[in-house]
Design an enzyme around this catalytic site. Structure first.
Site, short mmCIF file in Angstrom:
data_model
loop_
_atom_site.label_atom_id
_atom_site.label_comp_id
_atom_site.label_asym_id
_atom_site.label_seq_id
_atom_site.Cartn_x
_atom_site.Cartn_y
_atom_site.Cartn_z
N ASP A 51 0.92 -1.14 0.28
CA ASP A 51 -0.49 -0.15 0.29
C ASP A 51 1.27 0.83 0.18
OD1 ASP A 51 -3.03 0.26 0.79
OD2 ASP A 51 -1.98 1.47 1.28
N ASP A 55 1.99 3.55 7.22
CA ASP A 55 1.55 3.47 8.92
C ASP A 55 0.58 2.49 8.87
OD1 ASP A 55 3.66 4.66 9.72
OD2 ASP A 55 1.99 6.76 10.48
N ARG A 98 -10.95 6.62 -3.18
CA ARG A 98 -12.82 6.74 -2.56
C ARG A 98 -12.72 8.10 -3.13
NH1 ARG A 98 -13.02 4.74 3.75
NH2 ARG A 98 -12.36 3.71 3.52
N ARG A 105 -18.53 9.60 -11.81
CA ARG A 105 -17.68 7.67 -12.02
C ARG A 105 -16.59 7.78 -12.72
NH1 ARG A 105 -21.80 2.39 -13.06
NH2 ARG A 105 -19.17 1.85 -12.88
N ASP A 165 -22.22 -11.40 -6.99
CA ASP A 165 -23.22 -11.01 -7.19
C ASP A 165 -23.94 -12.56 -6.85
OD1 ASP A 165 -23.29 -7.98 -8.72
OD2 ASP A 165 -21.02 -9.19 -8.62
N ARG A 168 -24.07 -13.92 -3.37
CA ARG A 168 -26.01 -13.19 -2.64
C ARG A 168 -26.42 -13.85 -3.42
NH1 ARG A 168 -22.41 -7.31 -3.84
NH2 ARG A 168 -21.52 -6.98 -1.98
N HIS A 192 -20.84 -6.59 -13.51
CA HIS A 192 -20.78 -6.53 -12.34
C HIS A 192 -21.62 -5.27 -11.79
CE1 HIS A 192 -20.12 -6.35 -7.92
NE2 HIS A 192 -18.78 -5.63 -8.39
P1 6V0 Z 1 -10.43 1.49 0.90
O1 6V0 Z 1 -10.78 0.83 2.78
O2 6V0 Z 1 -10.11 2.70 0.70
O3 6V0 Z 1 -9.29 0.95 0.23
C1 6V0 Z 1 -8.23 0.98 -0.61
C2 6V0 Z 1 -6.46 1.06 -0.18
O4 6V0 Z 1 -5.96 1.49 -2.02
C3 6V0 Z 1 -6.46 2.46 0.67
O5 6V0 Z 1 -5.37 1.46 1.71
C4 6V0 Z 1 -5.29 2.73 -0.15
O6 6V0 Z 1 -4.24 3.53 0.59
C5 6V0 Z 1 -4.44 1.69 -1.17
N1 6V0 Z 1 -4.28 2.81 -2.31
C6 6V0 Z 1 -4.24 4.28 -2.73
N2 6V0 Z 1 -3.88 3.83 -4.56
C7 6V0 Z 1 -2.77 2.78 -3.89
C8 6V0 Z 1 -2.11 2.53 -4.68
N3 6V0 Z 1 -1.43 3.43 -5.76
N4 6V0 Z 1 -0.77 1.42 -4.21
C9 6V0 Z 1 -1.22 0.72 -3.42
N5 6V0 Z 1 -2.24 1.32 -2.60
C10 6V0 Z 1 -3.46 1.98 -3.04
O7 6V0 Z 1 -11.56 0.54 0.05
P2 6V0 Z 1 -12.33 -0.67 0.39
O8 6V0 Z 1 -10.73 -1.67 0.24
O9 6V0 Z 1 -13.19 -0.37 0.65
O10 6V0 Z 1 -11.80 -0.94 -1.36
C11 6V0 Z 1 -11.71 -1.37 -2.40
C12 6V0 Z 1 -11.60 -0.75 -4.31
O11 6V0 Z 1 -12.87 -2.30 -3.92
C13 6V0 Z 1 -12.22 -0.64 -4.33
O12 6V0 Z 1 -12.75 0.07 -6.14
C14 6V0 Z 1 -13.72 -1.42 -4.34
O13 6V0 Z 1 -14.84 -0.10 -5.00
C15 6V0 Z 1 -13.59 -2.38 -4.67
N6 6V0 Z 1 -14.61 -3.06 -4.69
C16 6V0 Z 1 -14.78 -4.49 -4.81
C17 6V0 Z 1 -15.64 -5.72 -5.28
C18 6V0 Z 1 -16.27 -5.94 -6.29
O14 6V0 Z 1 -16.94 -7.45 -5.57
N7 6V0 Z 1 -15.37 -6.10 -7.26
C19 6V0 Z 1 -16.37 -5.62 -3.66
C20 6V0 Z 1 -16.25 -4.50 -3.20
C21 6V0 Z 1 -15.42 -3.44 -3.44
#
Ligand code: 6V0
Length: 331
Positions: A51, A55, A98, A105, A165, A168, A192
């Protein structure tokens, strides 16, 4: 003095076990749910977390390492430097930006595109034989992006797609019929999320095709109930996000299940995002979910599942929408 007294005549193992290494890129809610499921299910010998947030990364690594006494033995490390992923059999990408309030989008996608430009080329350089499993959203487009950036054959670039999906869907059907979800076979294919396509004729419970059974028994065809079930599938991600802020556990299990099929060469069929060109009249380079067989080489084949006219049309429409976004992005 060594802690262990060696046993002199213990024969050294001549065939070392194959060593599995999985890297998870992005240690947010989704990446960590995947990591912890992989650990509890003993799917790998080595787990690497990557990541940009140093930290958070170190905190997550230590927190998992502190559970070593309760877990199968797995070497866990973490780094902001992608060279730590060298020699991975499987790289799971969950990194993503995020969405900012009011952001379109397309703008979010643009930001994820630049994240992928910084992630994929080094991953591929360090593990030229790896399989890429993309989870970040929008997963179908980002899987295409990863495929393009990697230069890999399409069998080694997979999107988690509608595997979640479909699970679910299986849960809701099982709940409705009061049976075990593992006995329910049912597929959701296509894009998806919102425009996914439920394959009604694929639903069977314990080997009994549900729709033709209902028709033969002249039980009132519960079309409306089934359609509501599909609607609930589409809405369920939004509901979970509204209630707890993100989704994590189901995607964690779903991706760990894909990792098992790939690394343990299970040859199981999963609905995952694959290069759909050439299927159902789709002629552009788009990734969409179709039931595909997964094994050590990634995608081993795609099931030639029968789609009716309406289902085919919906798939073709999704492909067109995705192609248009890809063109707007200039990729
Ligand atoms: P989150 O909790 O914001 O985690 C994202 C992580 O990515 C953070 O820890 C960031 O620091 C890290 N990050 C950002 N840029 C970089 C980089 N260049 N190199 C390495 N790390 C980086 O998001 P969350 O974990 O909730 O979701 C992650 C992704 O999964 C999102 O795009 C969601 O939309 C997607 N999901 C996809 C699903 C699916 O069915 N395909 C389902 C749920 C979420």
């Amino acid at each position: 003095q060594a802690f262990f007294k060696p046993i002199n005549n213990a024969a050294p193992s001549s065939t070392p076990n194959p060593h599995n290494k999985i890297s998870v890129i992005g240690v947010g809610n989704v990446g960590m749910a995947i990591a912890q499921t992989i650990l509890t299910q003993d799917l790998t010998d080595e787990l690497v977390l990557i990541d940009t947030n140093a930290d958070k990364l170190r905190g997550e690594m230590l927190d998992l390492q502190h559970a070593a006494a309760f877990l199968p033995r797995t070497k866990i490390h973490a780094s902001v430097d992608s060279s730590a992923t060298a020699g991975s059999n499987l790289c799971i990408v969950t990194a993503g930006a995020r969405q900012i309030a009011g952001e379109s989008r397309l703008n979010l996608l643009q930001r994820n595109l630049s994240i992928f430009r910084s992630i994929i080329p080094p991953l591929v350089r360090h593990s030229p034989d790896t399989t890429l499993l993309i989870v970040s959203n929008p997963v179908d487009i980002l899987t295409y992006v990863a495929w393009k950036l990697s230069g890999f054959p399409s069998n080694r670039v997979i999107g988690s797609g509608t595997n979640l999906d479909s699970s679910r869907f299986r849960f809701l059907i099982a709940d409705h019929l009061d049976v075990n979800a593992q006995d329910v076979q049912a597929y959701i294919v296509g894009e998806h999320g919102d425009s996914s396509v439920a394959l009604w004729s694929s639903i069977s419970v314990g080997g009994v095709p549900v729709l033709s059974f209902l028709e033969k028994q002249q039980i009132v065809y519960e079309k409306e109930t089934l359609e509501n079930i599909h609607k609930s599938v589409v809405e369920s991600a939004y509901e979970v996000i509204r209630l707890k802020g993100y989704t994590s556990w189901a995607i964690g299990y779903s991706v760990a299940n894909l990792a098992r099929s790939i690394l343990r060469d299970q040859r199981k069929i999963h609905p995952v995002s694959v290069l759909a060109k050439g299927f159902y009249g789709i002629d552009g380079e788009v990734f969409l979910s179709l039931p595909a067989q997964l094994g050590r080489g990634g995608i081993l084949g795609v099931t030639n599942v029968h789609l009716n006219q309406e289902e085919t049309q919906r798939l073709v429409d999704s492909a067109k929408t995705i192609l248009q976004v890809q063109t707007e992005l200039g990729i």
